[in-house]
Write a protein that holds these residues in place. Structure first.
Motif, PDB file in Angstrom:
ATOM      1  N   LEU A 120      40.838  12.568 -13.817  1.00  0.00           N
ATOM      2  CA  LEU A 120      39.598  12.381 -13.059  1.00  0.00           C
ATOM      3  C   LEU A 120      39.272  13.608 -12.217  1.00  0.00           C
ATOM      4  N   PHE A 121      37.956  13.859 -12.021  1.00  0.00           N
ATOM      5  CA  PHE A 121      37.562  14.898 -11.069  1.00  0.00           C
ATOM      6  C   PHE A 121      36.537  14.357 -10.085  1.00  0.00           C
ATOM      7  N   HIS A 122      36.448  15.041  -8.926  1.00  0.00           N
ATOM      8  CA  HIS A 122      35.742  14.454  -7.790  1.00  0.00           C
ATOM      9  C   HIS A 122      34.811  15.425  -7.075  1.00  0.00           C
ATOM     10  N   SER A 123      34.525  16.550  -7.717  1.00  0.00           N
ATOM     11  CA  SER A 123      33.622  17.514  -7.092  1.00  0.00           C
ATOM     12  C   SER A 123      33.051  18.397  -8.197  1.00  0.00           C
ATOM     13  N   ASP A 124      31.994  19.153  -7.861  1.00  0.00           N
ATOM     14  CA  ASP A 124      31.409  20.061  -8.853  1.00  0.00           C
ATOM     15  C   ASP A 124      32.404  21.149  -9.239  1.00  0.00           C
ATOM     16  N   GLY A 125      33.113  21.659  -8.237  1.00  0.00           N
ATOM     17  CA  GLY A 125      34.076  22.725  -8.508  1.00  0.00           C
ATOM     18  C   GLY A 125      35.186  22.254  -9.440  1.00  0.00           C
ATOM     19  N   GLN A 126      35.643  21.032  -9.193  1.00  0.00           N
ATOM     20  CA  GLN A 126      36.713  20.493 -10.031  1.00  0.00           C
ATOM     21  C   GLN A 126      36.208  20.233 -11.443  1.00  0.00           C
ATOM     22  N   ARG A 127      34.939  19.840 -11.555  1.00  0.00           N
ATOM     23  CA  ARG A 127      34.345  19.636 -12.883  1.00  0.00           C
ATOM     24  C   ARG A 127      34.374  20.951 -13.668  1.00  0.00           C
ATOM     25  N   ASP A 128      33.997  22.038 -13.005  1.00  0.00           N
ATOM     26  CA  ASP A 128      34.003  23.344 -13.681  1.00  0.00           C
ATOM     27  C   ASP A 128      35.408  23.716 -14.151  1.00  0.00           C
ATOM     28  N   ALA A 129      36.374  23.484 -13.258  1.00  0.00           N
ATOM     29  CA  ALA A 129      37.767  23.818 -13.614  1.00  0.00           C
ATOM     30  C   ALA A 129      38.232  22.983 -14.805  1.00  0.00           C
ATOM     31  N   PHE A 130      37.834  21.723 -14.818  1.00  0.00           N
ATOM     32  CA  PHE A 130      38.269  20.845 -15.916  1.00  0.00           C
ATOM     33  C   PHE A 130      37.530  21.186 -17.211  1.00  0.00           C
ATOM     34  N   ALA A 131      36.262  21.594 -17.096  1.00  0.00           N
ATOM     35  CA  ALA A 131      35.529  22.024 -18.295  1.00  0.00           C
ATOM     36  C   ALA A 131      36.238  23.227 -18.909  1.00  0.00           C
ATOM     37  N   ARG A 132      36.686  24.126 -18.048  1.00  0.00           N
ATOM     38  CA  ARG A 132      37.377  25.321 -18.520  1.00  0.00           C
ATOM     39  C   ARG A 132      38.706  24.947 -19.173  1.00  0.00           C
ATOM     40  N   ARG A 133      39.423  24.050 -18.536  1.00  0.00           N
ATOM     41  CA  ARG A 133      40.680  23.580 -19.123  1.00  0.00           C
ATOM     42  C   ARG A 133      40.420  22.919 -20.480  1.00  0.00           C
ATOM     43  N   GLY A 134      39.368  22.114 -20.555  1.00  0.00           N
ATOM     44  CA  GLY A 134      39.034  21.452 -21.817  1.00  0.00           C
ATOM     45  C   GLY A 134      38.734  22.463 -22.910  1.00  0.00           C
ATOM     46  N   ASN A 135      38.025  23.534 -22.550  1.00  0.00           N
ATOM     47  CA  ASN A 135      37.742  24.579 -23.536  1.00  0.00           C
ATOM     48  C   ASN A 135      39.024  25.247 -24.014  1.00  0.00           C
ATOM     49  N   MET A 136      39.966  25.462 -23.083  1.00  0.00           N
ATOM     50  CA  MET A 136      41.247  26.054 -23.469  1.00  0.00           C
ATOM     51  C   MET A 136      42.003  25.125 -24.429  1.00  0.00           C
ATOM     52  N   MET A 137      41.930  23.822 -24.147  1.00  0.00           N
ATOM     53  CA  MET A 137      42.607  22.856 -25.027  1.00  0.00           C
ATOM     54  C   MET A 137      41.984  22.879 -26.418  1.00  0.00           C
ATOM     55  N   CYS A 138      40.643  22.953 -26.485  1.00  0.00           N
ATOM     56  CA  CYS A 138      39.959  22.992 -27.789  1.00  0.00           C
ATOM     57  C   CYS A 138      40.296  24.293 -28.521  1.00  0.00           C
ATOM     58  N   ASN A 139      40.344  25.395 -27.766  1.00  0.00           N
ATOM     59  CA  ASN A 139      40.692  26.681 -28.378  1.00  0.00           C
ATOM     60  C   ASN A 139      42.095  26.653 -28.976  1.00  0.00           C
ATOM     61  N   GLN A 140      42.961  25.874 -28.361  1.00  0.00           N
ATOM     62  CA  GLN A 140      44.329  25.756 -28.860  1.00  0.00           C
ATOM     63  C   GLN A 140      44.388  24.867 -30.097  1.00  0.00           C
ATOM     64  N   GLY A 141      43.281  24.166 -30.385  1.00  0.00           N
ATOM     65  CA  GLY A 141      43.247  23.273 -31.543  1.00  0.00           C
ATOM     66  C   GLY A 141      43.510  21.828 -31.176  1.00  0.00           C
ATOM     67  N   ASP A 142      43.615  21.548 -29.884  1.00  0.00           N
ATOM     68  CA  ASP A 142      43.788  20.162 -29.452  1.00  0.00           C
ATOM     69  C   ASP A 142      42.426  19.585 -29.075  1.00  0.00           C
ATOM     70  N   ASP A 143      42.414  18.409 -28.508  1.00  0.00           N
ATOM     71  CA  ASP A 143      41.139  17.733 -28.286  1.00  0.00           C
ATOM     72  C   ASP A 143      40.875  17.493 -26.808  1.00  0.00           C
ATOM     73  N   ALA A 144      39.641  17.667 -26.403  1.00  0.00           N
ATOM     74  CA  ALA A 144      39.246  17.410 -25.015  1.00  0.00           C
ATOM     75  C   ALA A 144      37.757  17.095 -24.998  1.00  0.00           C
ATOM     76  N   ILE A 145      37.398  16.085 -24.227  1.00  0.00           N
ATOM     77  CA  ILE A 145      35.991  15.701 -24.086  1.00  0.00           C
ATOM     78  C   ILE A 145      35.698  15.564 -22.598  1.00  0.00           C
ATOM     79  N   LEU A 146      34.660  16.249 -22.135  1.00  0.00           N
ATOM     80  CA  LEU A 146      34.298  16.149 -20.722  1.00  0.00           C
ATOM     81  C   LEU A 146      33.386  14.930 -20.539  1.00  0.00           C
ATOM     82  N   LEU A 147      33.874  13.957 -19.768  1.00  0.00           N
ATOM     83  CA  LEU A 147      33.095  12.739 -19.534  1.00  0.00           C
ATOM     84  C   LEU A 147      32.382  12.842 -18.191  1.00  0.00           C
ATOM     85  N   ASP A 148      31.124  12.377 -18.148  1.00  0.00           N
ATOM     86  CA  ASP A 148      30.462  12.254 -16.851  1.00  0.00           C
ATOM     87  C   ASP A 148      30.853  10.902 -16.234  1.00  0.00           C
ATOM     88  N   ARG A 149      30.255  10.593 -15.087  1.00  0.00           N
ATOM     89  CA  ARG A 149      30.657   9.374 -14.391  1.00  0.00           C
ATOM     90  C   ARG A 149      30.456   8.119 -15.263  1.00  0.00           C
TER      91      ARG A 149
END
Lengths: 417, 89
Positions: A120-149
């Motif tokens: 879970l994330f709780h701020s705009d800044g944390q959302r950005d950090a998690f989006a970046r992490r999700g992109n890294m996971m996808c780049n690695q060939g794993d799966d990540a989906i950014l969910l809104d509220r």
């Protein structure tokens, strides 16, 4: 012994009298090609992959207690590949792929359940950090989906979304993340390693490591001396003590991490949920217990139990995130010993003693690593060079300061991860 | 777990911040790479009696050297870090 539906039916109809112990209880031989100290998940998977991938079967696993009696038999069972940094990213990706094929590999039900994990994330800044992490996971060939509220609400309707301090903005969904049955993993690897000829020697405590002229020659145990060409120390939780037997000092401080299980409840929590801002995470076991935990107690300890302030903190975080949890009763709690490294990442490396290798420093994340840790440790011991997904996990990164993997960005200090 | 601060008395663990082993008191000379590595990273990490640094963060803010048995959580001795440093000199 293989397992099949037919056998299950037959045993079920004949009073389950045909089951036999699934691994031998051998006397230790005088000499082995390789001795693994530690019969936990990592030691057993190391032995299995030594035999399976490298054809080295003259191997003993020495376990002080019994198989599955350490941290592998007591943890919160989460399996995931949502790491960010190069080094960790490819390693845990490899591990998750091994998990996904583990049951057919071992012919053993490890109850791996890719039920999905949501951070879970709780701020705009944390959302950005998690989006970046999700992109890294996808780049690695794993799966990540950014969910809104609303996306999180659809999956986890029971959370408090309007909390004043930490309103839920959304979550990073890792669909292939999930859980597995902790001790079944140890049993599965133990049985498979035994079948390939590995000696699993329980009740055998290593008392000293024999070193002659800078080269390891064997170990002294409570069941007598055992010679070995190579020795692997795979004893997370007691790494400092066993390393000291060979005169080594390691970059590890041992901390206590607590976890909790509630009484059995009807199915309610279908995912693994983590609430990083409150230091809280939660899943529900197949027996119905809510399995949850928080952060370290933040002081060095070998007591295998924690203190009340952290229990209170975890309960408060749980109530903050999921008020309904207050109706559940806590059934039990425990504390495990964690090998904390300064950067929060593990070590699979040679030591300065010839033929002596270490697999240690798993901090509080060793369970998900069990398959890949054994895979890479076996590769290192058999071929005397690091596997490509673990080549950054050296002792030397601390000495040089180059290539530290501080996943949380909190600084290179033992108690900060 | 409670610690007895030499200045404030017996207090709840929550008032204290834990830094790590008292190795942190022996800061090496700048530029000595191996000594710095030992200072920052390598630890005896015994399963027995340790000496570690705590700060009475929510009290007098003094840095303390705490002798503890880490297998039982028994507190054996608490002293002021500045006294320890002075004695060492």
């Amino acid at each position: 012994m293989g397992y099949s539906a037919f056998q299950l039916l037959k045993e079920g109809l004949t009073g389950n009298k045909g089951w036999r112990p699934v691994w031998r209880d051998p006397e230790p031989k005088a000499e082995y090609d390789i001795v693994i100290i530690g019969g936990g998940g990592h030691g057993l998977s190391t032995a299995y992959y030594l035999a399976k991938n490298h054809g080295i079967t003259n191997v003993a696993v020495l376990e002080k207690g019994y198989i599955g009696s350490g941290n592998v038999g007591r943890n919160t069972t989460i399996v995931r590949a949502n790491y960010f940094l190069p080094g960790n990213s490819e390693f845990y990706s490899h591990s998750l792929k091994l998990w996904e094929g583990l049951e057919s590999e071992l012919n053993y039900n490890v109850m791996h359940s890719g039920r999905g994990l949501i951070n879970l994330f709780h701020s705009d800044g944390q959302r950005d950090a998690f989006a970046r992490r999700g992109n890294m996971m996808c780049n690695q060939g794993d799966d990540a989906i950014l969910l809104d509220r609303d996306g999180v609400r659809a999956e986890l309707p029971y959370l408090d979304f309007e909390n004043t301090r930490f309103p839920i903005y959304g979550g990073l969904f890792h669909p292939r993340g999930g859980t597995a049955r902790h001790d079944a993993v140890a049993w599965g690897y133990a049985r498979a390693a035994d079948t390939l000829g590995v000696d699993l020697i329980q009740g055998c405590e290593v008392l000293d490591i024999d070193v002659d002229g800078g080269k390891v020659t064997g170990v002294q145990t409570s069941r007598g001396p055992i010679r070995a060409k190579k020795v692997g120390i795979v004893v997370a939780g007691r790494s400092s003590q066993v390393a000291a037997m060979a005169g080594l000092e390691v970059p590890i401080e041992s901390h206590v991490l607590q976890a909790f299980v509630s009484e059995g409840l009807k199915p309610a929590v279908n995912h693994v949920v983590s609430f990083g801002m409150g230091h809280f995470y939660l899943s529900q076991s197949d027996k119905g217990g809510l399995v949850f935990g928080g952060d370290l107690d933040f002081y060095a300890s070998y007591a295998q139990r924690g203190n009340i302030p952290m229990m209170e903190h975890v309960m408060e975080a749980g109530m903050t995130l999921m008020p309904a949890i207050g109706k559940a009763k806590v059934l039990r709690s425990w504390g495990g010993i964690m090998d904390m490294t300064p950067d929060g990442s593990f070590i699979i490396d040679r030591t300065e003693i010839d033929g002596l290798y270490m697999d240690c420093g798993w901090c509080y994340g060793g369970f998900k690593a069990v398959p890949a840790s054994g895979w890479c440790m076996a590769h290192l011991m058999a071929e005397d060079r690091s596997h490509e997904v673990a080549q950054r996990h050296t002792f030397d990164r601390f000495r040089t300061g180059g290539g530290l993997m501080d996943e949380e960005g909190t600084g290179s200090q033992h108690n900060l991860h | 777990m409670r610690l007895t601060c030499p200045i404030c008395g017996d207090r709840d663990r929550r008032e204290f911040y834990y830094l790590g082993a008292a190795d942190y008191l022996d800061r090496p000379v700048e530029g000595e790479a191996e000594a710095t590595h030992r200072y920052l990273h390598l630890r005896d990490n015994p399963a027995g009696v340790t000496r570690d640094l705590w700060q009475h963060e929510a009290g007098c803010a003094a840095w303390l050297v705490v002798e503890r048995n880490v297998t039982t959580h028994e507190i054996l001795q608490v002293s002021l870090a500045k006294d320890e440093i002075r004695d060492a000199r």
